[in-house]
Structure formats: structure tokens, C-alpha cells
Design a protein around this motif. Structure first.
Motif, PDB file in Angstrom:
ATOM      1  N   LEU A  75       0.878  -1.143  -0.010  1.00  0.00           N
ATOM      2  CA  LEU A  75      -0.067  -0.044  -0.114  1.00  0.00           C
ATOM      3  C   LEU A  75       0.681   1.241   0.080  1.00  0.00           C
ATOM      4  N   GLN A  76       1.810   1.118   0.972  1.00  0.00           N
ATOM      5  CA  GLN A  76       2.839   2.454   0.992  1.00  0.00           C
ATOM      6  C   GLN A  76       3.485   2.568  -0.460  1.00  0.00           C
ATOM      7  N   GLY A  77       3.972   1.229  -1.145  1.00  0.00           N
ATOM      8  CA  GLY A  77       4.690   1.651  -2.566  1.00  0.00           C
ATOM      9  C   GLY A  77       3.559   1.963  -3.418  1.00  0.00           C
ATOM     10  N   TYR A  78       2.444   1.560  -3.389  1.00  0.00           N
ATOM     11  CA  TYR A  78       1.212   2.111  -4.341  1.00  0.00           C
ATOM     12  C   TYR A  78       1.086   3.664  -4.181  1.00  0.00           C
ATOM     13  N   LYS A  79       1.093   4.240  -2.838  1.00  0.00           N
ATOM     14  CA  LYS A  79       0.876   5.563  -2.440  1.00  0.00           C
ATOM     15  C   LYS A  79       1.949   6.378  -3.156  1.00  0.00           C
ATOM     16  N   ASP A  80       3.147   5.736  -2.809  1.00  0.00           N
ATOM     17  CA  ASP A  80       4.416   6.562  -3.333  1.00  0.00           C
ATOM     18  C   ASP A  80       4.179   6.492  -4.938  1.00  0.00           C
ATOM     19  N   GLU A  81       4.010   5.227  -5.429  1.00  0.00           N
ATOM     20  CA  GLU A  81       3.859   5.496  -6.962  1.00  0.00           C
ATOM     21  C   GLU A  81       2.765   6.473  -7.497  1.00  0.00           C
ATOM     22  N   VAL A  82       1.583   6.564  -6.501  1.00  0.00           N
ATOM     23  CA  VAL A  82       0.700   7.493  -7.194  1.00  0.00           C
ATOM     24  C   VAL A  82       0.914   8.644  -6.868  1.00  0.00           C
ATOM     25  N   GLU A  83       2.022   9.187  -5.992  1.00  0.00           N
ATOM     26  CA  GLU A  83       2.434  10.495  -5.894  1.00  0.00           C
ATOM     27  C   GLU A  83       3.434  10.888  -6.669  1.00  0.00           C
ATOM     28  N   THR A  84       4.162   9.842  -7.122  1.00  0.00           N
ATOM     29  CA  THR A  84       5.327  10.022  -8.293  1.00  0.00           C
ATOM     30  C   THR A  84       4.540  10.228  -9.634  1.00  0.00           C
ATOM     31  N   LEU A  85       3.556   9.451 -10.051  1.00  0.00           N
ATOM     32  CA  LEU A  85       2.855   9.668 -11.156  1.00  0.00           C
ATOM     33  C   LEU A  85       2.286  10.903 -11.187  1.00  0.00           C
ATOM     34  N   THR A  86       1.511  11.406  -9.815  1.00  0.00           N
ATOM     35  CA  THR A  86       0.742  12.897 -10.058  1.00  0.00           C
ATOM     36  C   THR A  86       1.988  13.970 -10.321  1.00  0.00           C
TER      37      THR A  86
END
Length: 154
Positions: A75-86
Motif C-alpha cells: 500500500l505504501q508502495g502504491y501511495k508512493d507510486e501514485v504521488e510520483t505519477l501525479t
């Protein structure tokens, strides 16, 4: 002698009766002991079953902890990825808006070449609030970039 034989017979009957009484008492105690041993055996089986269940539950708890840690990590990885993609989307939208501005600037023949160039790209959050440098005055023909990465010409 017959009195003596009679007394002997009575003594033997008493001893026999006492032996039967002791034997009966021992049989009752032995029966009660066997009942108690049976109850103890059943209780030991219950305790062993409960211990096995406890071990299984503890292993299950540890497995759940490990799975939860893995899921939280994902979940933390997905959050980081979403932040990076945003962030990447915002950068890409900014680049697209700047390219569009340059194209508009090339096509705009009414603008003079000596006119001071100002940033005409404005970022707008989801509430419609604009973010820009206070030193620059916003003019018509600016490009507005929204939070979702879309842009429009105003």
C-alpha cells in the motif's frame, strides 16, 4: 472338643467376613480410582487439544501479522507510486502548456518582439484557485493547467 470346634468355626467366619469386608472396600476404592483415572485421561486429552489449537492460533496470528506487513508495504508502495505519477503528470501538463504557449506565441503576429515575455501558464487547483507569481500580471490568452493534468486556454 465340639465347643472348641464351634469357636474355631466362628473365628474362621469372622476372619472370612472381615476379609470380604476389606475386599469389598478395596473393590469400591479401586472402582472409584478407575473412574477418576478415566476423568483425568479425558481432561488431559482436552488440555492437549487446547494446546494444539493454541499453537495453530499463534501460527495463524503470526501469518496474519506477516501478511498485514506485506500489504501495508504494498500500500505504501502504491501511495508512493501514485504521488510520483501525479507529480509526473503535473510536469508533463506544464511542459505541454509551455509548448502550446510557444506555438500560440509563434502564431500571434500582433505581439511585438520587444515586449517583455511573461509566463502565461497558470496552475489551478481542484477548487479553481489560481497559483501564480505576484510579480506577473495575468493577461488574456493564458493557459490554465488543472490538478488532473488537463488544460485550457483562457
Amino acid at each position: 472338643g465340639s465347643n472348641y470346634d464351634y469357636v474355631r468355626l466362628l473365628g474362621f467366619a469372622r476372619v472370612w467376613r472381615m476379609a470380604r469386608l476389606v475386599s469389598s472396600t478395596l473393590d469400591v476404592a479401586d472402582c472409584e480410582h478407575n473412574v477418576t483415572k478415566g476423568k483425568l485421561f479425558k481432561e488431559e486429552q482436552n488440555v492437549n487439544n487446547l494446546r494444539k489449537q493454541l499453537v495453530i492460533m499463534e501460527e495463524s496470528k503470526e501469518n496474519e501479522k506477516d501478511i498485514r506487513k506485506k500489504v501495508e508495504g504494498m500500500l505504501q508502495g502504491y501511495k508512493d507510486e501514485v504521488e510520483t505519477l501525479t507529480e509526473a503528470l503535473k510536469i508533463a501538463a506544464y511542459d505541454v502548456a509551455n509548448d502550446a504557449y510557444r506555438e500560440l506565441e509563434l502564431c500571434d503576429q500582433s505581439s511585438s518582439e520587444n515586449e517583455e515575455k511573461e509566463s502565461r501558464v497558470v496552475f489551478v487547483d481542484e477548487d479553481g484557485d489560481e497559483f501564480y507569481d505576484n510579480d506577473h500580471v495575468m493577461k488574456e490568452g493564458r493557459i490554465v493547467v488543472h490538478e488532473d493534468g488537463s488544460y485550457e486556454l483562457r
